[in-house]
Enzyme design. Structure first.
Site, PDB file in Angstrom:
ATOM      1  N   GLY A   9       1.825   8.590  -1.631  1.00  0.00           N
ATOM      2  CA  GLY A   9       1.111   9.501  -0.348  1.00  0.00           C
ATOM      3  C   GLY A   9       1.812  10.567  -0.617  1.00  0.00           C
ATOM      4  N   ALA A  10       1.794  11.342  -1.842  1.00  0.00           N
ATOM      5  CA  ALA A  10       2.463  12.309  -1.930  1.00  0.00           C
ATOM      6  C   ALA A  10       1.672  13.831  -1.467  1.00  0.00           C
ATOM      7  CB  ALA A  10       2.473  12.712  -3.540  1.00  0.00           C
ATOM      8  N   ASP A  14       4.232  14.199   4.672  1.00  0.00           N
ATOM      9  CA  ASP A  14       5.769  14.187   4.588  1.00  0.00           C
ATOM     10  C   ASP A  14       5.701  14.076   2.984  1.00  0.00           C
ATOM     11  OD1 ASP A  14       6.032  13.598   7.246  1.00  0.00           O
ATOM     12  OD2 ASP A  14       6.737  11.429   7.008  1.00  0.00           O
ATOM     13  N   ASP A  59      -4.106   3.464  -7.438  1.00  0.00           N
ATOM     14  CA  ASP A  59      -4.527   2.433  -6.243  1.00  0.00           C
ATOM     15  C   ASP A  59      -3.431   1.684  -5.890  1.00  0.00           C
ATOM     16  OD1 ASP A  59      -5.295   0.711  -4.364  1.00  0.00           O
ATOM     17  OD2 ASP A  59      -7.165   0.165  -5.422  1.00  0.00           O
ATOM     18  N   SER A  85      -2.064   5.922   8.254  1.00  0.00           N
ATOM     19  CA  SER A  85      -1.132   6.146   9.151  1.00  0.00           C
ATOM     20  C   SER A  85      -1.644   6.530  10.491  1.00  0.00           C
ATOM     21  CB  SER A  85      -0.051   7.207   8.431  1.00  0.00           C
ATOM     22  OG  SER A  85      -1.029   8.451   8.373  1.00  0.00           O
ATOM     23  N   TYR A 150      -1.663  -1.249  13.211  1.00  0.00           N
ATOM     24  CA  TYR A 150      -0.963  -0.384  12.208  1.00  0.00           C
ATOM     25  C   TYR A 150       0.680  -0.740  12.452  1.00  0.00           C
ATOM     26  CZ  TYR A 150       1.924   3.640  11.254  1.00  0.00           C
ATOM     27  OH  TYR A 150       2.858   4.505  10.803  1.00  0.00           O
ATOM     28  N   LYS A 154       3.272  -2.609   9.766  1.00  0.00           N
ATOM     29  CA  LYS A 154       4.406  -1.892   9.378  1.00  0.00           C
ATOM     30  C   LYS A 154       5.683  -2.602   9.807  1.00  0.00           C
ATOM     31  CE  LYS A 154       3.816   2.455   7.775  1.00  0.00           C
ATOM     32  NZ  LYS A 154       4.174   2.893   6.595  1.00  0.00           N
ATOM     33  N   HIS A 180       6.980  12.859  13.897  1.00  0.00           N
ATOM     34  CA  HIS A 180       7.314  14.067  13.328  1.00  0.00           C
ATOM     35  C   HIS A 180       6.353  14.985  12.764  1.00  0.00           C
ATOM     36  CE1 HIS A 180       7.703  10.802  10.571  1.00  0.00           C
ATOM     37  NE2 HIS A 180       7.182  11.613   9.454  1.00  0.00           N
ATOM     38  N   ARG A 185       0.485  18.717   9.433  1.00  0.00           N
ATOM     39  CA  ARG A 185       0.217  17.736  10.154  1.00  0.00           C
ATOM     40  C   ARG A 185      -1.481  17.615  10.255  1.00  0.00           C
ATOM     41  NH1 ARG A 185       1.401  12.695  11.245  1.00  0.00           N
ATOM     42  NH2 ARG A 185       2.167  12.351  13.572  1.00  0.00           N
TER      43      ARG A 185
HETATM   44  N1  GDD Z   1      -4.317  11.074  18.035  1.00  0.00           N
HETATM   45  C1  GDD Z   1      -4.825  11.436  19.364  1.00  0.00           C
HETATM   46  N2  GDD Z   1      -5.833  12.141  19.805  1.00  0.00           N
HETATM   47  N3  GDD Z   1      -3.653  10.737  20.185  1.00  0.00           N
HETATM   48  C2  GDD Z   1      -3.866  11.135  21.686  1.00  0.00           C
HETATM   49  C3  GDD Z   1      -4.996  11.983  22.075  1.00  0.00           C
HETATM   50  C4  GDD Z   1      -6.040  12.361  21.014  1.00  0.00           C
HETATM   51  O1  GDD Z   1      -6.912  12.797  21.460  1.00  0.00           O
HETATM   52  N4  GDD Z   1      -4.974  12.088  23.234  1.00  0.00           N
HETATM   53  C5  GDD Z   1      -3.628  11.342  23.624  1.00  0.00           C
HETATM   54  N5  GDD Z   1      -3.014  10.820  22.657  1.00  0.00           N
HETATM   55  C6  GDD Z   1      -1.793  10.116  22.539  1.00  0.00           C
HETATM   56  C7  GDD Z   1      -2.162   8.744  21.902  1.00  0.00           C
HETATM   57  O2  GDD Z   1      -2.631   7.613  22.723  1.00  0.00           O
HETATM   58  C8  GDD Z   1      -0.628   8.543  21.589  1.00  0.00           C
HETATM   59  O3  GDD Z   1       0.059   7.757  22.514  1.00  0.00           O
HETATM   60  C9  GDD Z   1       0.004   9.965  21.415  1.00  0.00           C
HETATM   61  O4  GDD Z   1      -0.851  10.821  22.003  1.00  0.00           O
HETATM   62  C10 GDD Z   1       0.629  10.210  19.797  1.00  0.00           C
HETATM   63  O5  GDD Z   1      -0.758  10.044  19.114  1.00  0.00           O
HETATM   64  P1  GDD Z   1      -0.750  10.398  17.418  1.00  0.00           P
HETATM   65  O6  GDD Z   1      -0.422  11.877  17.429  1.00  0.00           O
HETATM   66  O7  GDD Z   1      -1.951   9.866  17.023  1.00  0.00           O
HETATM   67  O8  GDD Z   1       0.471   9.781  17.116  1.00  0.00           O
HETATM   68  P2  GDD Z   1       1.162   8.172  17.181  1.00  0.00           P
HETATM   69  O9  GDD Z   1       2.461   8.262  18.123  1.00  0.00           O
HETATM   70  O10 GDD Z   1       0.175   7.254  17.407  1.00  0.00           O
HETATM   71  O11 GDD Z   1       1.544   7.905  15.500  1.00  0.00           O
HETATM   72  C11 GDD Z   1       2.347   8.786  14.670  1.00  0.00           C
HETATM   73  O12 GDD Z   1       3.763   8.802  14.713  1.00  0.00           O
HETATM   74  C12 GDD Z   1       4.111   7.452  14.416  1.00  0.00           C
HETATM   75  C13 GDD Z   1       5.650   7.351  14.285  1.00  0.00           C
HETATM   76  O13 GDD Z   1       6.126   8.404  13.510  1.00  0.00           O
HETATM   77  C14 GDD Z   1       1.709   8.482  13.328  1.00  0.00           C
HETATM   78  O14 GDD Z   1       2.095   9.550  12.466  1.00  0.00           O
HETATM   79  C15 GDD Z   1       2.037   7.094  12.660  1.00  0.00           C
HETATM   80  O15 GDD Z   1       1.763   6.954  11.357  1.00  0.00           O
HETATM   81  C16 GDD Z   1       3.514   7.261  12.877  1.00  0.00           C
HETATM   82  O16 GDD Z   1       4.025   5.957  12.301  1.00  0.00           O
END
Ligand code: GDD
Length: 347
Positions: A9-10, A14, A59, A85, A150, A154, A180, A185
């Site tokens: 995942g380079a 991250d 792969d 992710s 997801y 994990k 993070h 990002r």
């Molecule tokens: N993506 C996204 N888009 N999220 C939204 C939106 C939108 O328009 N509106 C609200 N959200 C809310 C999501 O429902 C979620 O509760 C929160 O914002 C964060 O969403 P993401 O930024 O997509 O991140 P994540 O928390 O689901 O997951 C990320 O962090 C995890 C912990 O490190 C990803 O990086 C994962 O791969 C990672 O494991």
């Protein structure tokens, strides 16, 4: 002797920061990138390390390919960061998510065991495994309660790593990283969607940002800090899992507000539920509106990590708070739009 390291995942956020940090520390870095019709190296090029590291198109869901990679390099360290992710996408593509996030880990661990390589293996676990949280804040002893395909994939990978450690005495650890973010990002994640959208609006565009659940609260840190935490875990002699977080939280709405202020707007939020929206008090333009298509079938509403174990054992602590991260991202996105900076992670 120069230590050899494989990073899967380079070209992810991250992965790219990790390759850069490892290269600077003198490692021979083998960057593993998804096999496809095009090789995506946008982040590695942006960090200006593409000519300093070895690129492998592999792969990792294919056991033979993983075996051949490990056999030819015989690394001292492997960081497995490759994953599907994006949590929302896992609801639409649960099988692909499981294949990438679980089979790859099985392949890596089985190949390391079979080849009997003396290697320390790092697995990218996640705060999403805590899901609908069963205690607060969450630490290494908090039970998992995953809420998405997801997070389930994990969790399985996390237990697999633990089992190979216990059953075969292998050197393998998982970092349970909370959210993070950074300038690198991807735009599908909410922080970058917000900062890139605000930069677009600040540059004169009038189409509002569409968001989902703005009540959602996360513990958001800075990605370059988190790749340092990964390395401490791998360098450490003990074989232990660690939570990496900031122990502070903010809602999506709060992140939006601090970012809008950093972009020069005067955000005013009005309405509730699907009618919630944010206006700029100076121009009366709509900055964001709610679109229910961004709601998840089941979401994680609250995550707050307790990082005391890694602080006490390895001396790690976060160096950036969320307003500082948001400001960095906004500045970066404004530079991209003005053309003073060039970066495309999709190529
Ligand atoms: N993506 C996204 N888009 N999220 C939204 C939106 C939108 O328009 N509106 C609200 N959200 C809310 C999501 O429902 C979620 O509760 C929160 O914002 C964060 O969403 P993401 O930024 O997509 O991140 P994540 O928390 O689901 O997951 C990320 O962090 C995890 C912990 O490190 C990803 O990086 C994962 O791969 C990672 O494991």
């Amino acid at each position: 002797m120069t230590k050899k390291v494989i990073v899967t995942g380079a070209n992810g956020q991250d992965g790219a920061y990790l390759c850069q940090s490892l290269f600077k520390k003198g490692y021979e870095v083998h960057a593993c990138i998804r096999r496809g019709s095009t090789t995506k190296t946008g982040r590695l090029k942006f960090l200006d390390i593409i000519d300093d590291i070895h690129i492998h198109q592999v792969d990792i869901t294919d056991y033979i390919s993983v075996m051949n990679l490990l056999k030819s390099i015989r690394p001292q360290q492997v960081y497995n960061l490759a994953a599907q992710s994006f949590v929302q996408d896992s609801f639409n593509n649960p099988m692909v998510t499981s294949k990438i996030n679980l089979d790859s880990v099985m392949n890596m661990l089985e190949a390391i065991k079979t080849l009997e390589i003396d290697v320390k293996f790092y697995q990218a676990s996640t705060s999403e495994m805590f899901g609908d949280v069963l205690s607060d804040p969450q630490n290494e002893d908090t039970p998992f309660n995953p809420m998405s395909p997801y997070a389930i994939s994990k969790c399985c990978a996390h237990y697999l790593v633990k089992n190979y450690r216990i059953a075969y005495g292998m050197q393998c650890v998982s970092g349970i990283l909370f959210n993070h973010e950074s300038e690198l990002r991807g735009r599908e994640f909410v922080t970058r969607k917000i900062t890139s959208g605000l930069a677009r609006l600040a540059s004169g565009d009038t189409v509002s940002i569409k968001l989902g659940n703005c009540d959602s609260k996360r513990d958001w840190g800075y990605a370059p800090d988190y790749v340092e935490a990964m390395q401490l875990m791998v360098e450490e002699k003990t074989n232990s899992d660690y939570v990496v977080s900031t122990n502070t939280i903010a809602s999506v709405r709060e992140f939006f507000t601090m970012s809008a202020l950093a972009a020069g707007f005067k955000p005013v939020i009005e309405g509730e539920g699907l009618n919630e929206r944010c206006l700029d008090a100076t121009t009366n333009r709509i900055l964001y509106e709610i679109d229910k298509k961004y709601y998840r079938p089941s979401d994680v509403s609250y995550l707050k990590g307790d990082y005391s174990k890694i602080q006490n054992d390895l001396g790690w602590r976060p160096t950036h708070d969320l307003p500082a991260i948001s400001e960095k991202m906004i500045k970066f996105d404004l530079k991209l739009l003005s053309g003073s900076l060039s970066f495309d992670y999709t190529i």
